[in-house]
Design an enzyme around this catalytic site. Structure first.
Site, mmCIF file in Angstrom:
data_model
loop_
_atom_site.group_PDB
_atom_site.id
_atom_site.type_symbol
_atom_site.label_atom_id
_atom_site.label_comp_id
_atom_site.label_asym_id
_atom_site.label_seq_id
_atom_site.Cartn_x
_atom_site.Cartn_y
_atom_site.Cartn_z
ATOM 1 C CD GLU A 206 9.784 57.410 87.093
ATOM 2 O OE1 GLU A 206 9.392 56.658 86.464
ATOM 3 O OE2 GLU A 206 11.093 57.508 87.510
ATOM 4 C CE LYS A 207 6.453 54.257 89.119
ATOM 5 N NZ LYS A 207 7.822 54.205 89.198
ATOM 6 N NE ARG B 298 8.907 50.207 85.045
ATOM 7 C CZ ARG B 298 8.119 50.142 83.718
ATOM 8 N NH1 ARG B 298 8.826 50.636 82.681
ATOM 9 N NH2 ARG B 298 6.872 50.030 84.259
ATOM 10 C CG ASP C 70 11.536 54.869 89.060
ATOM 11 O OD1 ASP C 70 11.334 55.172 90.208
ATOM 12 O OD2 ASP C 70 10.676 54.074 88.191
ATOM 13 C CG ASP D 61 14.787 54.402 84.598
ATOM 14 O OD1 ASP D 61 14.515 55.411 84.809
ATOM 15 O OD2 ASP D 61 13.952 53.581 84.556
ATOM 16 C CE1 TYR E 209 12.977 51.465 88.637
ATOM 17 C CE2 TYR E 209 14.824 50.789 87.697
ATOM 18 C CZ TYR E 209 13.850 51.456 87.731
ATOM 19 O OH TYR E 209 13.380 52.184 86.623
#
Length: 668
Positions: A7-8, A330, A103, A105, A328
């Protein structure tokens, strides 16, 4: 070639760190010794197309265009991500195998899936794509995750839910924002009146709370406290419980509002016998609080350290990405997978090494205990936020990071402490025909509560409860039928108090427990266990967004609505300002994740209702808006999480990026 898409960049580097070396860093990716490649997104590389991308005339805000409903949805590359998107598209074409490492989610699933679709990946290759779920960036955890790859197709409902959310927010936020901004202009307001399915109900909560406080009128009420004495000179207090016959003298909350009645009761019982009519004693126990989800952590951090939701999220991201000290952040889960229990010794050892204050608490923990937090059935893509096995002295962290790590660590450590045990006693007395009650709560074993300072314990909400708390361990030995003596009685005069204004903690609590504010009893029932206004990942940003747009302001720790915020809520229909609608949305989006509802079943009613909402918007002009002279000539809005975001240009020919414009460019 295997292509890992994170994701990043920070996640991409963590994945590459455990893969074959030597490695070669290239623009936008890391090439491994075996020829495989790790690359990454930079958040969302794609965004919903703007109205003018569908039809050029939509660039100008006009009532005649509304509602704007795309027949075929389009995505476009974000201006800041063109280079990385080009790199990814080239790598995707070269790859024999793709591993999705977004991620764990809803948004993390969608942002990589949409890049694959944008790049024209065939259905066969999509079907063979695998999913890598990482909750901990430390090497051992990443290696473990790499050994547990899952088919990406298993997560299609999660991606579909995120896509539905994105499109629904675009439709609702963009159309409602344009409609009410146009009406605001007619009323002399030259700013933008943004409307969103999360931000606006949240603003409505604050506006209504402010109104309750403003309109509140204090009233007097009276209580009677009896001082009771045993034959052995044991003294305690008991409180009068008015009977049904007293209802004409009570308010809607059952409080006595006539002093004369309270004084009469006081005079009547003073100096008379008090008979113990009922005595109950129960041995009770209380389990440790579950490990933190993000919202639970934000609420506690706001109460204890006055930290905003955004401050907590930002610091947790540092603890996760930079320091690798927590999992993680979030996460909306408060449970842990069963297999994680075996890592408790390493995790707690790291906690003791990192923080000297935690050393005696770690030493006192019983790692053979297994609390209800370990439950595979309640863990989905990600688990609760806990410390990792990483050793790093907390002195190297910022003060806020130290505070949050310690909170997370203690909450995890509580799972290895005994239950809190106490004895609860309730005494009912008959004094001259009146019912009086005294309660006591005596601690038998502190258990997990020994981990926490008294500042974290729940505070009594009323004066009576506080006075009762003072006597918790003061009850003398009593028996049912025992005759005591009422030595004195006092009338306690108090005043009702207005509801407290929202602060960071209570506003977050309202968002996570939104069913309390839902009017429809059927919706309230549905949302009792699944409620939530916004998501773990978006709540902090939505609160900050309302401040940036001038709809909310702070007065000390209190959060209030501004005149603009109040005027906007007054102009909108109740359906747009109450949490019922967005709560239904979240329930539906969750149902899509669980394969219980289809995309069309969610989107169709929304598009059908949009026309009615726009018609309502143009029925009357808003009032009470402050008059402004500043304009945003070419302002355009793109919907994001929970609302619409301004992306304005200063004029038709030249774009100018300033700090004030960046403030308005929030994706929420």
């Amino acid at each position: 070639m295997i292509l890992y898409i994170a994701e990043k960049p920070s996640l991409g580097r963590a994945i590459a760190a455990v893969l074959p070396k030597p490695q070669h860093k290239e623009p936008g990716c890391i090439r491994l010794a075996n020829g495989d490649v790790v690359s990454w997104c930079i958040g969302h590389l794609l965004e919903q197309a703007s109205p003018e991308d569908y039809q050029p005339e939509f660039k100008r805000w006009q009532a005649a265009h509304l509602p704007i409903i795309p027949q075929r949805w389009q995505l476009k590359a974000r201006s800041s991500s063109q280079q990385q998107l080009t790199i990814l598209k080239k790598l995707i074409k070269q790859a024999d195998q793709i591993i999705h490492a977004g991620d764990p989610d809803r948004e993390g699933q969608l942002l990589v899936d949409e890049v694959l679709a944008w790049s024209g990946v065939s259905a066969c290759r999509i079907a063979n794509t695998q999913r890598l779920l990482i909750n901990d960036l430390n090497p051992s955890a990443v290696k473990k995750a790499l050994a547990q790859l899952k088919p990406n197709r298993d997560f299609v409902p999660l991606s579909t839910s995120a896509l539905a959310r994105s499109r629904a927010d675009w439709l609702y936020g963009l159309n409602m924002t344009r409609a009410y901004t146009l009406q605001g202009q007619k009323a002399g307001y030259q700013g933008v009146l943004s409307v969103g399915r999360v931000q606006t109900p949240l603003l409505g909560l604050v506006v209504r709370r402010d109104a309750e406080i403003t309109q509140f009128t204090a009233t007097d009420f009276f209580q009677v406290k009896a001082s009771v004495k045993t034959a052995e000179n044991g003294i305690f207090s008991a409180w009068w419980q008015p009977s049904v016959a007293c209802e004409p003298y009570q308010d809607s909350e059952g409080r006595i509002i006539h002093r004369a009645l309270a004084e009469k009761v006081s005079e009547k019982i003073r100096g008379h016998s008090a008979i113990v009519t009922k005595l109950t004693q129960n041995e009770r126990q209380q389990a440790a609080p579950l490990p933190y989800s993000l919202s639970a952590l934000q609420i506690d951090a706001a109460k204890l350290y006055k930290l905003s939701a955004q401050q907590v999220l930002d610091s947790c991201q540092q603890l996760y990405e930079r320091h690798k000290l927590i999992t993680y952040p979030r996460s909306d889960s408060r449970y842990l997978p069963n297999e994680q229990w075996a890592a408790a010794a390493k995790v707690t050892k790291a906690m003791a090494n990192n923080c000297a204050v935690l050393q005696p608490q770690v030493a006192a923990a019983d790692l053979t205990l297994r609390s209800k937090a370990w439950n595979d059935k309640l863990v989905e893509a990600h688990h609760a936020i806990i410390p990792t096995e990483k050793n790093l002295p907390l002195e190297r962290l910022s003060h806020t990071e130290q505070q949050l790590y310690t909170l997370i660590a203690k909450q995890y450590l509580a799972q290895f402490y005994p239950l809190h045990r106490y004895q609860q006693t309730r005494v009912e007395l008959d004094i001259q025909g009146g019912l009086f009650i005294s309660k006591a709560r005596i601690e038998r074993e502190a258990g997990w509560k020994s981990l926490f300072s008294k500042t974290k314990q729940p505070q009594a909400e009323t004066t009576q409860e506080m006075e009762t708390e003072e006597n918790l361990s003061a009850l003398p030995l009593l028996t049912q039928g025992q005759i005591l003596h009422c030595t004195d009685a006092a009338v306690i005069a108090r005043q009702t108090e207005p509801p407290a204004p929202f602060n960071d903690a209570s506003l977050l609590a309202a968002m996570t427990g939104i069913s309390r504010y839902v009017k429809d009893p059927d919706i309230k029932k549905i949302l009792k266990d699944t409620d939530g206004l916004g998501t773990e990942a978006t709540r902090a940003g939505i609160i900050e967004l309302l401040f940036k747009r001038g709809f909310l302001c702070r007065q000390g720790n209190a959060i209030h609505a501004t005149s603009t915020g109040k005027a906007l809520i007054a102009a909108l229909p109740d359906s747009a300002t109450l949490p019922d609608m967005t709560a239904q949305w979240e329930a539906s989006l969750n149902a899509i994740c669980q394969r219980q509802k289809s995309y069309q079943a969610f989107m169709q009613p929304l598009t059908e209702n949009l026309q009615l909402l726009i018609e309502q918007a143009f029925c009357h002009l808003p009032s009470g808006l402050p008059q402004q002279t500043k304009r945003w000539p070419n302002a355009k809005y793109s919907a994001g999480k929970g609302g619409a975001s301004l992306r304005g240009a200063k004029n038709n020919r030249k774009k100018k990026t300033t700090s004030s414009r960046q403030t308005r460019q929030n994706s929420n």
